[in-house]
Design a protein around this motif. Structure first.
Motif, PDB file in Angstrom:
ATOM      1  N   LEU A   1       0.826  -1.214   0.000  1.00 43.17           N
ATOM      2  CA  LEU A   1       0.000   0.000   0.000  1.00 43.17           C
ATOM      3  C   LEU A   1       0.864   1.269   0.000  1.00 43.17           C
ATOM      4  O   LEU A   1       0.330   2.371   0.045  1.00 43.17           O
ATOM      5  N   ASN A   2       2.200   1.101  -0.054  1.00 39.99           N
ATOM      6  CA  ASN A   2       3.116   2.255   0.041  1.00 39.99           C
ATOM      7  C   ASN A   2       3.370   2.913  -1.313  1.00 39.99           C
ATOM      8  O   ASN A   2       4.488   3.332  -1.626  1.00 39.99           O
ATOM      9  N   GLY A   3       2.331   3.006  -2.131  1.00 38.59           N
ATOM     10  CA  GLY A   3       2.467   3.625  -3.440  1.00 38.59           C
ATOM     11  C   GLY A   3       1.108   3.778  -4.089  1.00 38.59           C
ATOM     12  O   GLY A   3       0.073   3.506  -3.474  1.00 38.59           O
ATOM     13  N   VAL A   4       1.098   4.230  -5.346  1.00 41.32           N
ATOM     14  CA  VAL A   4      -0.153   4.327  -6.098  1.00 41.32           C
ATOM     15  C   VAL A   4      -0.213   3.184  -7.106  1.00 41.32           C
ATOM     16  O   VAL A   4       0.802   2.813  -7.713  1.00 41.32           O
ATOM     17  N   TYR A   5      -1.412   2.631  -7.262  1.00 41.92           N
ATOM     18  CA  TYR A   5      -1.641   1.512  -8.178  1.00 41.92           C
ATOM     19  C   TYR A   5      -2.096   2.070  -9.516  1.00 41.92           C
ATOM     20  O   TYR A   5      -3.120   2.752  -9.602  1.00 41.92           O
ATOM     21  N   LEU A   6      -1.307   1.813 -10.554  1.00 37.74           N
ATOM     22  CA  LEU A   6      -1.579   2.325 -11.900  1.00 37.74           C
ATOM     23  C   LEU A   6      -1.953   1.152 -12.796  1.00 37.74           C
ATOM     24  O   LEU A   6      -1.200   0.193 -12.901  1.00 37.74           O
ATOM     25  N   HIS A   7      -3.117   1.233 -13.444  1.00 32.46           N
ATOM     26  CA  HIS A   7      -3.533   0.139 -14.324  1.00 32.46           C
ATOM     27  C   HIS A   7      -4.605   0.623 -15.289  1.00 32.46           C
ATOM     28  O   HIS A   7      -5.162   1.713 -15.136  1.00 32.46           O
ATOM     29  N   THR A   8      -4.879  -0.183 -16.309  1.00 33.04           N
ATOM     30  CA  THR A   8      -5.977   0.112 -17.226  1.00 33.04           C
ATOM     31  C   THR A   8      -7.043  -0.965 -17.070  1.00 33.04           C
ATOM     32  O   THR A   8      -6.760  -2.086 -16.632  1.00 33.04           O
ATOM     33  N   MET A   9      -8.276  -0.594 -17.442  1.00 30.54           N
ATOM     34  CA  MET A   9      -9.380  -1.563 -17.387  1.00 30.54           C
ATOM     35  C   MET A   9     -10.473  -1.125 -18.360  1.00 30.54           C
ATOM     36  O   MET A   9     -10.504   0.026 -18.803  1.00 30.54           O
ATOM     37  N   GLU A  10     -11.343  -2.064 -18.687  1.00 34.76           N
ATOM     38  CA  GLU A  10     -12.478  -1.773 -19.558  1.00 34.76           C
ATOM     39  C   GLU A  10     -13.671  -1.363 -18.711  1.00 34.76           C
ATOM     40  O   GLU A  10     -14.005  -2.032 -17.728  1.00 34.76           O
ATOM     41  N   ARG A  11     -14.290  -0.239 -19.079  1.00 33.86           N
ATOM     42  CA  ARG A  11     -15.500   0.208 -18.391  1.00 33.86           C
ATOM     43  C   ARG A  11     -16.446   0.805 -19.416  1.00 33.86           C
ATOM     44  O   ARG A  11     -16.088   1.739 -20.128  1.00 33.86           O
ATOM     45  N   ASP A  12     -17.667   0.250 -19.469  1.00 35.57           N
ATOM     46  CA  ASP A  12     -18.691   0.718 -20.404  1.00 35.57           C
ATOM     47  C   ASP A  12     -18.176   0.757 -21.846  1.00 35.57           C
ATOM     48  O   ASP A  12     -18.441   1.695 -22.598  1.00 35.57           O
ATOM     49  N   GLY A  13     -17.408  -0.265 -22.203  1.00 39.83           N
ATOM     50  CA  GLY A  13     -16.917  -0.369 -23.573  1.00 39.83           C
ATOM     51  C   GLY A  13     -15.719   0.508 -23.886  1.00 39.83           C
ATOM     52  O   GLY A  13     -15.256   0.535 -25.033  1.00 39.83           O
ATOM     53  N   GLU A  14     -15.201   1.230 -22.911  1.00 35.99           N
ATOM     54  CA  GLU A  14     -14.037   2.092 -23.119  1.00 35.99           C
ATOM     55  C   GLU A  14     -12.899   1.655 -22.205  1.00 35.99           C
ATOM     56  O   GLU A  14     -13.128   1.139 -21.117  1.00 35.99           O
ATOM     57  N   THR A  15     -11.657   1.903 -22.649  1.00 37.11           N
ATOM     58  CA  THR A  15     -10.487   1.622 -21.815  1.00 37.11           C
ATOM     59  C   THR A  15     -10.161   2.865 -21.000  1.00 37.11           C
ATOM     60  O   THR A  15     -10.037   3.959 -21.556  1.00 37.11           O
ATOM     61  N   VAL A  16     -10.055   2.698 -19.685  1.00 34.71           N
ATOM     62  CA  VAL A  16      -9.714   3.825 -18.818  1.00 34.71           C
ATOM     63  C   VAL A  16      -8.411   3.527 -18.076  1.00 34.71           C
ATOM     64  O   VAL A  16      -8.079   2.375 -17.809  1.00 34.71           O
ATOM     65  N   LEU A  17      -7.652   4.593 -17.806  1.00 31.50           N
ATOM     66  CA  LEU A  17      -6.437   4.504 -16.991  1.00 31.50           C
ATOM     67  C   LEU A  17      -6.802   4.934 -15.581  1.00 31.50           C
ATOM     68  O   LEU A  17      -7.374   6.008 -15.386  1.00 31.50           O
ATOM     69  N   ARG A  18      -6.520   4.088 -14.624  1.00 31.22           N
ATOM     70  CA  ARG A  18      -6.880   4.374 -13.236  1.00 31.22           C
ATOM     71  C   ARG A  18      -5.647   4.458 -12.349  1.00 31.22           C
ATOM     72  O   ARG A  18      -4.687   3.702 -12.504  1.00 31.22           O
ATOM     73  N   VAL A  19      -5.707   5.393 -11.397  1.00 32.73           N
ATOM     74  CA  VAL A  19      -4.707   5.483 -10.339  1.00 32.73           C
ATOM     75  C   VAL A  19      -5.454   5.363  -9.017  1.00 32.73           C
ATOM     76  O   VAL A  19      -6.446   6.071  -8.791  1.00 32.73           O
TER      77      VAL A  19
END
Length: 372
Positions: free
Chosen positions: A156-174
């Motif tokens: 938990l000592n950082g930020v989690y960076l990843h992509t995922m599909e949501r509502d048919g679109e690819t989003v980048l999440r932190v």
């Protein structure tokens, strides 16, 4: 090696790289910055074995070469030199020392050989994409406050960076969380980022990235593998090892069924929380929110110093609810909201609360309640 350059340019570059260098280290070479002159440029590099920052700047190179110098000492010397001066770094002798000259000032600095300096940047990067610096700063600014400092839960000592599909679109999440609160911000995934591995960028690297973003209009080049991430910000390149761990399934923490809606004026709410929390010995003490039709009463009770209450007019038409939160965490989250209002979705005194600017906003915060 002999090189001459502007004091202001050298100071700025040293300011970028020397922050990586730990003040106390048992490995002498890690106290140093690598200085390499060649082909009209001076290249500086510093590392703590987990994080590495390099910067290249134009210089008048009379003799190519490389050495390492005490990072903080060098920065302090250049910082104290007069504005507008020229700095010459000269290691043409065989004394093992570098001579720094500027005007009538002359310093002799002890060097360590370049060959001893570790290299972190080795390894193949499997994914590459670019992101506007302003957007990257936004993603980090909105989440970094919730990074855990508890070393036992290192993942938990950082930020989690990843992509995922949501509502048919690819989003980048932190995403970041310390177990008491969670911050999640997303944006449309930039070209080339689809399919990147989910990575945890360490807290120290996140703080350095925040400081290195100086031009929000520029682009940041991002390269990553399963173990490292490299960011190119103009002439500065930051490479960091990633946290080797599994970020928890944060989706399970985000409440989906909270049906009590509260809308409060953000500034008035934050000021009221700040005022009533003054009475508690520690700002971490709980502030109680008593909600009824169109009204919110904030209160703090401290057996040692007394009590405080404040009333606000709010938008709330659900059943009455009393719930407690850590006052500092409430203030941290409201400080991240961009609109004039805070939108809270509540369930009951023991369940997590959802906080946003508005329904469906790209930034989402979850706050665990406290007993009051």
């Amino acid at each position: 090696m002999k090189v001459t350059l502007e004091r202001a340019a050298l100071l700025k570059a040293l300011g970028h790289v020397q922050r990586v260098v730990e003040r106390r280290t048992t490995i002498p070479i890690l106290s140093n910055v690598l200085v390499r002159a060649g082909a009209g440029t001076l290249r500086l590099k510093a590392t703590d074995l987990d994080l590495e920052v390099t910067e290249e700047l134009p210089a008048d190179v009379a003799q190519e070469g490389a050495t390492t110098l005490p990072a903080h000492t060098l920065h302090d010397i250049v910082r104290k030199l007069p504005d507008g001066s020229q700095v010459t770094l000269d290691m043409s002798g065989d004394t093992g020392q570098l001579v720094l000259r500027s005007g009538r000032s002359r310093f002799q600095l002890q060097c360590l050989p370049e060959s001893d300096f570790p290299d972190l940047a080795a390894g193949e990067m499997t994914h590459r994409f670019a992101l506007p610096a302003g957007q990257l700063k936004h993603l980090i600014d909105k989440t970094s406050f919730a990074i855990s400092t508890e070393e036992t839960r290192y993942y938990l000592n950082g930020v989690y960076l990843h992509t995922m599909e949501r509502d048919g679109e690819t989003v980048l999440r932190v995403v970041s969380t310390d177990g008491h609160r969670l911050a999640r911000v997303e944006m449309a995934a930039p070209q080339g980022s689809a399919g990147i591995p989910g990575v945890i960028v360490p807290r120290k690297a996140v703080a350095e990235i925040q400081k290195l973003i100086e031009d929000p209009a520029s682009d940041v080049g991002i390269e990553m593998s399963a173990t490292k991430i490299r960011l190119t910000l103009g002439a500065v390149v930051l490479t960091t090892k990633l946290i080797d761990g599994t970020f928890p399934d944060y989706g399970r923490v985000i409440p989906a069924g909270n049906d009590k809606m509260l809308v409060v004026p953000k500034s008035a709410f934050a000021a009221a929380v700040d005022r009533v929390s003054t009475i508690s010995a520690e700002r971490g003490r709980a502030v109680k929110l008593a909600l009824s039709d169109g009204k919110l009463i904030l209160s703090v009770n401290n057996p040692d110093s007394g009590s405080a209450t404040e009333e606000l007019d709010v938008e709330y038409d659900a059943s009455p609810l009393d719930i407690g939160f850590n006052a500092r965490y409430l203030l941290d989250i409201t400080a991240q909201l961009d609109s004039d209002t805070a939108f809270l979705k509540l369930a009951d005194p023991g369940s997590p609360t959802l906080v946003q600017d508005r329904e469906g906003a790209p930034a989402l915060y979850v706050l665990m309640p406290m007993r009051v």
